[in-house]
Design a protein around this motif. Structure first.
Motif, PDB file in Angstrom:
ATOM      1  N   MET A   1       0.845  -1.179   0.000  1.00  0.00           N
ATOM      2  CA  MET A   1       0.000   0.000   0.000  1.00  0.00           C
ATOM      3  C   MET A   1       0.891   1.244   0.000  1.00  0.00           C
ATOM      4  N   PRO A   2       0.699   2.152  -0.960  1.00  0.00           N
ATOM      5  CA  PRO A   2       1.526   3.347  -1.026  1.00  0.00           C
ATOM      6  C   PRO A   2       1.303   4.273   0.161  1.00  0.00           C
ATOM      7  N   LEU A   3       2.330   5.026   0.475  1.00  0.00           N
ATOM      8  CA  LEU A   3       2.218   6.017   1.546  1.00  0.00           C
ATOM      9  C   LEU A   3       1.380   7.193   1.071  1.00  0.00           C
ATOM     10  N   THR A   4       0.554   7.712   1.941  1.00  0.00           N
ATOM     11  CA  THR A   4      -0.217   8.905   1.621  1.00  0.00           C
ATOM     12  C   THR A   4       0.539  10.134   2.094  1.00  0.00           C
ATOM     13  N   ASP A   5       0.117  11.293   1.650  1.00  0.00           N
ATOM     14  CA  ASP A   5       0.743  12.546   2.074  1.00  0.00           C
ATOM     15  C   ASP A   5       0.635  12.704   3.585  1.00  0.00           C
ATOM     16  N   ALA A   6      -0.520  12.395   4.134  1.00  0.00           N
ATOM     17  CA  ALA A   6      -0.730  12.522   5.583  1.00  0.00           C
ATOM     18  C   ALA A   6       0.174  11.554   6.360  1.00  0.00           C
ATOM     19  N   ALA A   7       0.334  10.340   5.845  1.00  0.00           N
ATOM     20  CA  ALA A   7       1.196   9.362   6.522  1.00  0.00           C
ATOM     21  C   ALA A   7       2.653   9.819   6.515  1.00  0.00           C
ATOM     22  N   CYS A   8       3.100  10.431   5.415  1.00  0.00           N
ATOM     23  CA  CYS A   8       4.476  10.943   5.335  1.00  0.00           C
ATOM     24  C   CYS A   8       4.691  12.099   6.300  1.00  0.00           C
ATOM     25  N   ARG A   9       3.738  12.988   6.373  1.00  0.00           N
ATOM     26  CA  ARG A   9       3.867  14.149   7.270  1.00  0.00           C
ATOM     27  C   ARG A   9       3.813  13.744   8.742  1.00  0.00           C
ATOM     28  N   ASN A  10       3.063  12.698   9.063  1.00  0.00           N
ATOM     29  CA  ASN A  10       2.916  12.257  10.452  1.00  0.00           C
ATOM     30  C   ASN A  10       3.894  11.162  10.854  1.00  0.00           C
ATOM     31  N   ALA A  11       4.755  10.749   9.946  1.00  0.00           N
ATOM     32  CA  ALA A  11       5.721   9.681  10.247  1.00  0.00           C
ATOM     33  C   ALA A  11       6.684  10.148  11.339  1.00  0.00           C
ATOM     34  N   SER A  12       6.935   9.267  12.282  1.00  0.00           N
ATOM     35  CA  SER A  12       7.863   9.603  13.364  1.00  0.00           C
ATOM     36  C   SER A  12       8.718   8.387  13.692  1.00  0.00           C
ATOM     37  N   CYS A  13       9.784   8.647  14.415  1.00  0.00           N
ATOM     38  CA  CYS A  13      10.699   7.597  14.817  1.00  0.00           C
ATOM     39  C   CYS A  13      10.438   7.258  16.281  1.00  0.00           C
ATOM     40  N   PRO A  14      10.289   5.977  16.617  1.00  0.00           N
ATOM     41  CA  PRO A  14      10.107   5.606  18.023  1.00  0.00           C
ATOM     42  C   PRO A  14      11.316   6.054  18.856  1.00  0.00           C
ATOM     43  N   PRO A  15      11.098   6.432  20.104  1.00  0.00           N
ATOM     44  CA  PRO A  15      12.192   6.952  20.928  1.00  0.00           C
ATOM     45  C   PRO A  15      13.326   5.963  21.178  1.00  0.00           C
ATOM     46  N   ASP A  16      13.057   4.670  21.071  1.00  0.00           N
ATOM     47  CA  ASP A  16      14.101   3.680  21.343  1.00  0.00           C
ATOM     48  C   ASP A  16      14.934   3.309  20.106  1.00  0.00           C
ATOM     49  N   ARG A  17      14.684   3.959  18.958  1.00  0.00           N
ATOM     50  CA  ARG A  17      15.408   3.647  17.723  1.00  0.00           C
ATOM     51  C   ARG A  17      16.088   4.885  17.151  1.00  0.00           C
ATOM     52  N   LYS A  18      17.152   4.669  16.359  1.00  0.00           N
ATOM     53  CA  LYS A  18      17.847   5.782  15.704  1.00  0.00           C
ATOM     54  C   LYS A  18      17.094   6.285  14.485  1.00  0.00           C
ATOM     55  N   GLN A  19      16.446   5.348  13.771  1.00  0.00           N
ATOM     56  CA  GLN A  19      15.708   5.715  12.574  1.00  0.00           C
ATOM     57  C   GLN A  19      14.606   4.698  12.298  1.00  0.00           C
ATOM     58  N   ALA A  20      13.615   5.146  11.538  1.00  0.00           N
ATOM     59  CA  ALA A  20      12.511   4.270  11.153  1.00  0.00           C
ATOM     60  C   ALA A  20      12.312   4.383   9.648  1.00  0.00           C
ATOM     61  N   ARG A  21      11.961   3.277   9.016  1.00  0.00           N
ATOM     62  CA  ARG A  21      11.721   3.258   7.581  1.00  0.00           C
ATOM     63  C   ARG A  21      10.267   2.937   7.308  1.00  0.00           C
ATOM     64  N   TYR A  22       9.686   3.684   6.366  1.00  0.00           N
ATOM     65  CA  TYR A  22       8.311   3.484   5.944  1.00  0.00           C
ATOM     66  C   TYR A  22       8.324   3.196   4.451  1.00  0.00           C
ATOM     67  N   ALA A  23       7.938   1.986   4.073  1.00  0.00           N
ATOM     68  CA  ALA A  23       8.010   1.541   2.682  1.00  0.00           C
ATOM     69  C   ALA A  23       6.868   2.095   1.855  1.00  0.00           C
TER      70      ALA A  23
END
Length: 58
Positions: A1-23
């Motif tokens: 499922m493609p990322l939406t504009d809202a999902a990209c703007r609201n994407a965040s990294c969990p505090p216990d990780r250095k980075q998060a990836r959203y496919a």
């Protein structure tokens, strides 16, 4: 499922990780760092060798 504009703007990294990836689709993914920066990458293969291209800073 493609990322939406809202999902990209609201994407965040969990505090216990250095980075998060959203496919997204076709090897494209959004990488979000703990500091909040967002970068687009494209993962592809040429003659069986995996490559990653950096696209832009959001």
């Amino acid at each position: 499922m493609p990322l939406t504009d809202a999902a990209c703007r609201n994407a965040s990294c969990p505090p216990d990780r250095k980075q998060a990836r959203y496919a997204d689709a076709g090897g494209l993914y959004l990488e979000v760092s703990a500091s909040g920066s967002r970068r687009w990458f494209w993962k592809f293969r040429i003659e069986g060798v995996e490559k990653v291209a950096f696209h832009s800073v959001v």
